[in-house]
Design an enzyme around this catalytic site. Structure first.
Site, PDB file in Angstrom:
ATOM      1  CD  GLU A  90      44.338  23.926  13.925  1.00 27.07           C
ATOM      2  OE1 GLU A  90      43.466  24.435  14.630  1.00 27.07           O
ATOM      3  OE2 GLU A  90      45.507  23.779  14.286  1.00 27.07           O
ATOM      4  CG  HIS A 159      49.546  15.342  20.036  1.00 30.18           C
ATOM      5  ND1 HIS A 159      48.740  15.493  21.120  1.00 30.18           N
ATOM      6  CD2 HIS A 159      49.861  16.585  19.635  1.00 30.18           C
ATOM      7  CE1 HIS A 159      48.578  16.781  21.373  1.00 30.18           C
ATOM      8  NE2 HIS A 159      49.248  17.469  20.481  1.00 30.18           N
TER       9      HIS A 159
END
Lengths: 367, 499
Positions: A90, A159
């Site tokens: 990322e 998450h």
């Protein structure tokens, strides 16, 4: 609209995934239904075909057709130079996209969920958001960071966080939170065309929901303004502000409240940064009561900012203290019943509105 | 710090065993490893034969012992395991700079070293010879040494390095007089890297740097006046005073920053290189061969983003050169204390790109390596990792008291000042006279003085500038349904400032 449909007819692969659109050809004037997923896909598709500088980068966006199938068909259509499958890096690929944006390309970076954006947050804030300012206008960063945000179903603490408040507190970023398909299409197109870094927070649970869309929405030049909220339901008695999935809850709550004689006005914020303070304040001046609804953690959240804004500008108009409905101040639990408790439900909104309207059972007294 | 035999207070890190023996073993194993590596890159003969010589053999062993950077990992660079190294045997033949000076240097500084150094030095050197000559036959040019640069190039390099040095010295003065503030990181001693690389670039090539970016800006072409004004925080600075020392940007000169977080510039540089490739392949600008250079330090080479970008740059064969300015210190943390394998150049081949180690105090060597690396990138052969062994003469920043570095180490590198070395090369090879060089010195002094005066006289930014440039979209809002930018809510950016 027809132009769009014809273009789609040429892309064979897209027909499979656009049952909604193919139905359009058979109906002439019935309300068209489109899922948020298709809305996002069509917006990406149209923007990529209109401008060669737009490219998509992220994990699983190419051959896997998108982790949530948002980028389905784009690899076949545009090729691997414009739809890039990245390694799991990322920080690396967010930075690469920023570097490409410095030189005038228009990257759309997909984070599989915004939780993973924390690994790249240095680039979102420090090299994307701040660059135009630090360089005094020399380096503009026309980049879009998009992906699902907030709680899904049973995915656990790491998450499920909502990042609207985090990104919205940073100058140099624009933060958008679509709710319906119209929002998704219009705001994503506006985000891609925008010359500044945009954080586009979608919601996984909304991807499969269908909304009716007008012909205007399906046109390829359709675009929504960034920084303007939408009043989803006009009302007189109380203002409820919400964004993303919570707009659906607020609308359901409004229907329930209508039976009790309370006419709620529901505002779909659409844009968290810049926040449409004028619309919110105008609404509060009309109704005199405000409930803010959000999914994220309560402290320093979006609701806190809206409350402060209303207190600063429309204090004299408030007939009741502003109430914030937010997620529970805990990392998201896994157990289904606990997860339901940790996220605002329709009943919570209804109760809060009733408190705001009657103040008969103040929250402090009930506790 | 881990400098064996250097800092008694850090004796815990001193190797108990004979550091020199360990060094030889490591050196040999390095060479063997590098010879066995099989990289799919082509090396043209001129490159390898003119490959810069390592200065390390000239390094007396007792001192930089742990800088095992001797192996010319350029050996890894070619598929035929080439030699390249040898100062001792080929120095007199080689056209490269420090041949004689190194040996003189060696003799002169031996007094500072442990007495065992000389003998061990020879052993080490012979160790190197054995390892290398077993593998290779070296081409030596016996004829008159060909010079590496022309007079014009030499003067250009000299002027650029002197500009960098004079500018940084002036920055220090201005800081202590209070005209400059905040964090200021000076580049003294490392000029050879900046000049050696950046002077080979075109204007459209990009440079991405760290917070130690003044000299990169100057080498790339940003006027000294603009840089000095930026440091003073005036509105005539290259970023209108909004960036500061650590955030130098220039669209015109393609200087893409100036980043405070280490490792942050590497992905941005990789993205700029990506753009070059994208422009060529997707936007069909067939002649787009722009190269990007990413400069960063030794500390950054332990950061995740560095590895992520090495991977992606090699994966997508991007036109980028990763230049490591290994000055051995990350503020007060020695490179050797913080890195499991201090030889940074070895990390290149791990990702499928060549890793090269060069003496960063010698601008001509750096330039030779740079030519090859930049050429590789321009031809589309992919990235290169170049580790330049260099040194910063001052502390990490002007706020750093710089107490942890051994004065003997500093003296050692001060004696290898790149500017002095280039001056010597130019005068000894009759490329320039002392008078010409002095004239350049004087000219640079005037340029720097003028820059200071300009910066002093420039105005500070007006109050209204506080809210400008947050967004490229001038009113900070997006597009309306009519396709034009909306202008609403002017209070949006103001906050509580009275502007």
């Amino acid at each position: 609209m027809l132009g769009v449909v014809r273009k789609k007819m040429l892309g064979q692969s897209l027909l499979k995934i656009r049952p909604a659109v193919s139905m359009l050809r058979s109906y002439s004037s019935a309300a068209k239904q489109m899922t948020v997923r298709d809305a996002l896909n069509s917006a990406l598709d149209e923007e990529m075909s209109a401008d060669q500088k737009v490219f998509l980068m992220g994990e699983e966006v190419g051959e896997y057709q998108g982790a949530y199938k948002i980028s389905k068909g784009l690899l076949e259509k545009y090729g691997p130079e414009r739809v890039l499958d990245t390694p799991i890096t990322e920080a690396g690929f967010a930075g690469i996209a920023v570097g490409a944006a410095y030189h005038g390309l228009k990257p759309v970076v997909e984070f599989m969920t915004f939780n993973f954006s924390m690994q790249a947050i240095d680039h979102i804030i420090n090299s994307a958001a701040k660059s135009n300012y630090m360089s005094a206008g020399q380096m503009s960063v026309p980049i879009v960071f998009r992906g699902p945000n907030g709680a899904a179903a049973g995915v656990g603490a790491q998450h499920s966080q909502c990042y609207a408040a985090w990104y919205a507190s940073c100058p140099g970023l624009k933060v958008l939170t679509p709710y319906s398909s119209e929002d998704a299409r219009g705001l994503l197109k506006a985000a891609i065309r925008d010359p500044d870094p945009v954080v586009f927070l979608e919601n996984e649970l909304l991807y499969g929901e269908s909304f009716s869309v007008s012909d205007e929405v399906l046109d390829s030049s359709f675009c929504l303004p960034i920084g303007k909220a939408k009043i989803e339901r006009v009302g007189r008695d109380v203002t409820i502000t919400a964004f993303s999935k919570m707009v659906g809850h607020a609308l359901k709550a409004a229907e329930i409240l209508e039976k009790d004689g309370i006419d709620a006005e529901v505002i779909n914020l659409r844009s968290i940064r810049p926040l449409d303070r004028s619309t919110i304040n105008a609404s509060v001046r009309k109704t005199n009561r405000l409930i803010t609804v959000e999914e994220g953690f309560p402290q320093h959240g979006v609701g806190a900012e809206i409350c402060a804004s209303v207190v600063e500008e429309s204090f004299a108009y408030l007939d009741a203290p502003v109430e914030r409905i937010a997620g529970a101040d805990v990392p998201m639990p896994y157990a289904a019943n606990l997860e339901r408790l940790a996220v605002p439900q329709v009943e919570d909104i209804v109760r809060a509105v009733k408190r705001a309207c009657y103040r008969s059972v103040p929250l402090a007294a009930a506790a | 710090m881990g400098r064996m035999g250097f800092s008694p207070k850090h004796a815990c890190l001193t190797d108990e065993k004979d550091p020199n023996r360990q060094k030889i073993t490591n050196l040999t194993s390095c060479l063997l490893v590098s010879c066995q590596l099989n990289l799919h890159c082509e090396v043209r003969p001129p490159f390898s034969s003119k490959f810069p010589l390592p200065f390390f053999p000239s390094l007396p062993i007792g001192t930089k012992a742990t800088k095992m950077s001797t192996a010319f990992s350029a050996a890894n660079f070619s598929t035929q395991s080439f030699p390249l190294n040898h100062t001792s045997t080929t120095s007199h033949d080689s056209p490269l700079v420090f041949a004689k000076p190194t040996s003189q240097f060696l003799r002169s500084t031996r007094k500072l070293r442990l007495s065992s150094s000389s003998k061990l030095n020879l052993n080490r050197r012979s160790g190197t010879v054995v390892a290398v000559s077993d593998v290779v036959k070296q081409k030596k040019s016996k004829s008159t040494p060909t010079l590496l640069i022309t007079k014009e190039e030499g003067l250009e390099l000299y002027e650029d390095m002197v500009l960098g040095r004079a500018f940084e010295d002036m920055c220090a003065q201005m800081y202590y007089r209070g005209k400059m503030f905040g964090f200021v990181h000076l580049y003294n001693g490392q000029e050879a890297v900046s000049t050696g690389f950046i002077k080979l670039l075109k204007q459209q090539d990009s440079v991405v740097s760290t917070y130690r970016d003044h000299v990169h800006a100057l080498s790339k072409g940003v006027p000294a006046r603009a840089v000095m004004s930026e440091l003073f925080g005036k509105t005539t600075g290259c970023c209108r005073g909004q960036g500061g020392s650590m955030h130098m940007f220039s669209r015109e000169h393609n200087l893409l920053g100036g980043f405070a977080f280490i490792g942050e510039g590497i992905p941005v540089a990789t993205g700029a290189a990506f753009t070059s490739k994208y422009k060529r392949e997707v936007l069909k600008e067939a002649d787009c061969d722009h190269v990007t250079l990413a400069f960063f330090g030794d500390g950054t080479c332990n950061n995740g983003q560095f590895f992520e970008c090495l991977n992606m740059a090699a994966l997508w064969k991007l036109p980028i050169v990763f230049v490591v300015e290994n000055n051995l210190w990350a503020i007060g943390m020695s490179h050797l204390r913080s890195t499991s394998d201090p030889q940074i150049y070895k990390k290149g081949p791990a990702f499928g790109m060549p890793g090269i180690h060069v003496d960063g105090m010698d601008v001509l060597k750096v330039r030779e390596v740079a030519k090859e690396a930049i050429g590789r990138a321009r031809r589309g052969e992919g990235p290169t990792l170049v580790e330049c062994e260099t040194y910063r003469f001052r502390g990490h920043s002007l706020a750093d008291p710089d107490e942890l570095r051994d004065p003997a180490e500093k003296a050692h590198y001060a004696a290898r000042d790149p500017i002095t070395a280039l001056k010597k090369y130019l005068t000894e090879n009759n490329l320039a006279s002392d008078a010409e060089l002095k004239a350049i010195d004087k000219k640079i002094d005037e340029v720097v003085e003028d820059a200071v005066e300009f910066a002093d006289e420039s105005p500070v930014p007006p109050r209204s500038q506080l809210l400008e440039n947050v967004f490229a979209d001038p009113k900070g809002f997006g597009i309306g349904p009519d396709g034009r930018y909306r202008c609403e809510d002017p209070k949006f950016t103001e906050g509580t400032a009275h502007v």
